[in-house]
Design a protein around this motif. Structure first.
Motif, PDB file in Angstrom:
ATOM      1  N   TYR A  58       3.233  -1.379   4.221  1.00  0.00           N
ATOM      2  CA  TYR A  58       3.235   0.021   3.808  1.00  0.00           C
ATOM      3  C   TYR A  58       4.690   0.489   3.837  1.00  0.00           C
ATOM      4  O   TYR A  58       5.247   0.748   4.894  1.00  0.00           O
ATOM      5  N   ARG A  99      -3.921   4.633  -3.441  1.00  0.00           N
ATOM      6  CA  ARG A  99      -3.848   3.954  -2.153  1.00  0.00           C
ATOM      7  C   ARG A  99      -3.416   4.938  -1.081  1.00  0.00           C
ATOM      8  O   ARG A  99      -2.869   5.994  -1.378  1.00  0.00           O
ATOM      9  N   TYR A 125       0.797  -1.228   0.000  1.00  0.00           N
ATOM     10  CA  TYR A 125       0.000   0.000   0.000  1.00  0.00           C
ATOM     11  C   TYR A 125       0.834   1.285   0.000  1.00  0.00           C
ATOM     12  O   TYR A 125       0.297   2.354  -0.223  1.00  0.00           O
ATOM     13  N   ALA A 157      -4.666   0.848   3.915  1.00  0.00           N
ATOM     14  CA  ALA A 157      -3.841  -0.194   4.526  1.00  0.00           C
ATOM     15  C   ALA A 157      -4.385  -0.579   5.903  1.00  0.00           C
ATOM     16  O   ALA A 157      -4.425  -1.763   6.261  1.00  0.00           O
TER      17      ALA A 157
END
Length: 492
Positions: A326, A210, A204, A215
């Motif tokens: 992430y 995004r 993400y 996330a």
């Protein structure tokens, strides 16, 4: 390896053959390959098992052959027909290397890249701001385009600055020169057409369409709907500073074989940094703050972690495995403790092969899930531990219906730091009209501050509160830590 050029052909509706026999110029108004709606969809975490998270995708776009405009990217911005064709080809041929990408870097793309930059960003070593570069923009872009294609373009070193972190340490940033930002943004736009098709659904960080909130939502779904009993909260130590240039180029060359694009990336990696008037070589790593750095980081971790963990949970894991990443911050959920312990050991070995290591202080394996509280109570232990991901503290909870849920609230350090920043800004605006200050609080200050969500599983934001109330609680770190600011509602 193939030359990737888009070709025009008018297929017959029945046979699929070109319409040459049905007219003298049937291909004149043919729909390009890029006219078809291509929307990448994130795949669930593990096929054949209950879905931990299903990625954010959109339904297919109906084809409209009457117009030549192409479908937008995930971020909503439109791309040229050529770039859309690159995305289509990357989707159809997963192993193909793209040898002809530089011709997509046009003056129009440079112009779009210029307007995509942050207009109030600090200048680099050239000292030129976004507004200053806009004077005589078209001539400058044409000259920049010519230098890039002639090979006369030279990357400037990044200006080194430091920003404070929530824990009191300093984070080094590298601010690129404005023309470097423009060219980097253009190259990112081109390469995104390839890598947005390749990247996995659980990745993400710094991707079009995004965000950290998505996330967090994916992690919530994975923890609540899957059989997760153990959670690994992992962080890679100094990832951006330890990225190997050699491995970075090798990973990019898996899909990109255009030597001119590769040379541009090498120029940015080797440009170095300028700190206190002294140039320093960057033998490894990529500057945080450069436009190209997030994409290179995602490519690096795609091959180092994403592909590996996908194969690991399919071949090695005995239970369900949930993954959310992430950038260099990741959370992995496990059904079995044995899988979690084995993964942690093999994950460290995997990172070591590429010059990386897990952060020992920020990496923890903890019992977390729907049965964690009951099992720990039976053993006479305290309630399950909590972990922090993307600035939010996650803890086991129970919904009003008595079902397992994940409670999420803003981390104290993050809330206190943000409120202190708001307090300082309010002091500087204390003589402005009240309506202007309220507008700033609503649109510039507080909409980006996630508030304490208490026992709510969803992510929320601070409301537009009265300036006086914000100033009052901004002056009280204790109140901020207790998240009492959420009790103030707008009087509008």
């Amino acid at each position: 390896m193939h030359e990737n050029r888009e070709t025009s052909a008018a297929p017959d509706a029945v046979t699929g053959r070109s319409g040459k026999a049905f007219g003298r110029t049937p291909d004149m108004y043919a729909a390009e390959e890029s006219d078809f709606g291509v929307v990448p969809m994130n795949q669930p975490n593990k096929s054949g098992k209950p879905q931990a998270e299903v990625g954010e995708g959109r339904p297919g776009i109906k084809e409209n052959t009457a117009q030549s405009s192409t479908q937008p990217t995930q971020s909503g911005a439109s791309v040229s027909q050529g770039l859309s064709g690159v995305r289509q080809r990357a989707r159809e041929r997963k192993q193909e290397k793209f040898t002809a990408l530089m011709h997509h870097l046009t003056v129009d793309l440079l112009r779009e890249s210029y307007f995509a930059l942050q207009r109030k960003a600090a200048p680099g070593v050239d000292g030129e701001t976004w507004q200053q570069y806009g004077t005589g923009l078209e001539d400058r872009l044409a000259a920049l385009h010519s230098r890039v294609h002639r090979g006369a373009y030279r990357a400037k070193p990044s200006r080194r600055v430091y920003i404070p972190k929530a824990d009191g340490r300093q984070r080094p940033l590298g601010i690129a020169a404005l023309e470097d930002k423009i060219v980097q943004q253009a190259v990112v736009t081109i390469l995104n057409q390839i890598y947005e098709v390749d990247f996995k659904g659980f990745s993400y960080g710094f991707r079009p369409g995004r965000s950290p909130h998505k996330a967090l939502d994916a992690l919530y779904v994975g923890l609540v709907r899957s059989k997760v009993n153990w959670v690994l909260d992992a962080d890679i130590r100094s990832f951006f500073d330890r990225m190997s240039h050699e491995w970075t180029m090798q990973f990019v060359q898996h899909r990109v074989a255009d030597n001119r694009i590769l040379r541009l990336i090498q120029k940015w990696l080797k440009a170095g940094v300028l700190e206190e008037g002294q140039w320093k070589e960057t033998a490894m790593g990529t500057p945080q703050g450069a436009v190209i750095s997030p994409l290179l980081a995602n490519v690096y971790l795609h091959y180092v972690f994403d592909l590996w963990v996908e194969a690991w949970r399919g071949k090695v894991a005995r239970g369900q495995v949930v993954v959310v990443r992430y950038a260099d911050d990741l959370v992995v959920g496990f059904q079995n403790k044995a899988d979690a312990e084995r993964f942690l050991k093999e994950f460290g070995e995997r990172l070591a092969k590429f010059g990386l290591e897990v952060h020992p202080e920020k990496t923890r394996l903890l019992e977390f899930g729907r049965f964690a509280a009951v099992d720990r109570r039976k053993r006479g232990e305290k309630k399950p531990e909590t972990f922090t991901f993307l600035g939010f503290v996650h803890q086991c909870g129970t919904s009003p219906r008595g079902l397992f849920t994940v409670w999420r609230q803003t981390a104290n350090k993050r809330m206190v730091a943000k409120l202190k920043q708001i307090k300082q800004t309010l002091r500087g605006r204390m003589h402005e009209p009240l309506n202007q200050t309220g507008t700033w609080l609503r649109f510039a200050g507080l909409l980006s501050v996630p508030r304490c969500t208490g026992k709510s599983p969803r992510d929320e934001h601070l409301p537009a509160s009265a300036p006086a109330a914000v100033a009052k609680y901004a002056s009280s770190p204790q109140s901020a830590a207790q998240c009492r600011l959420a009790s103030h509602r707008p009087a509008l």
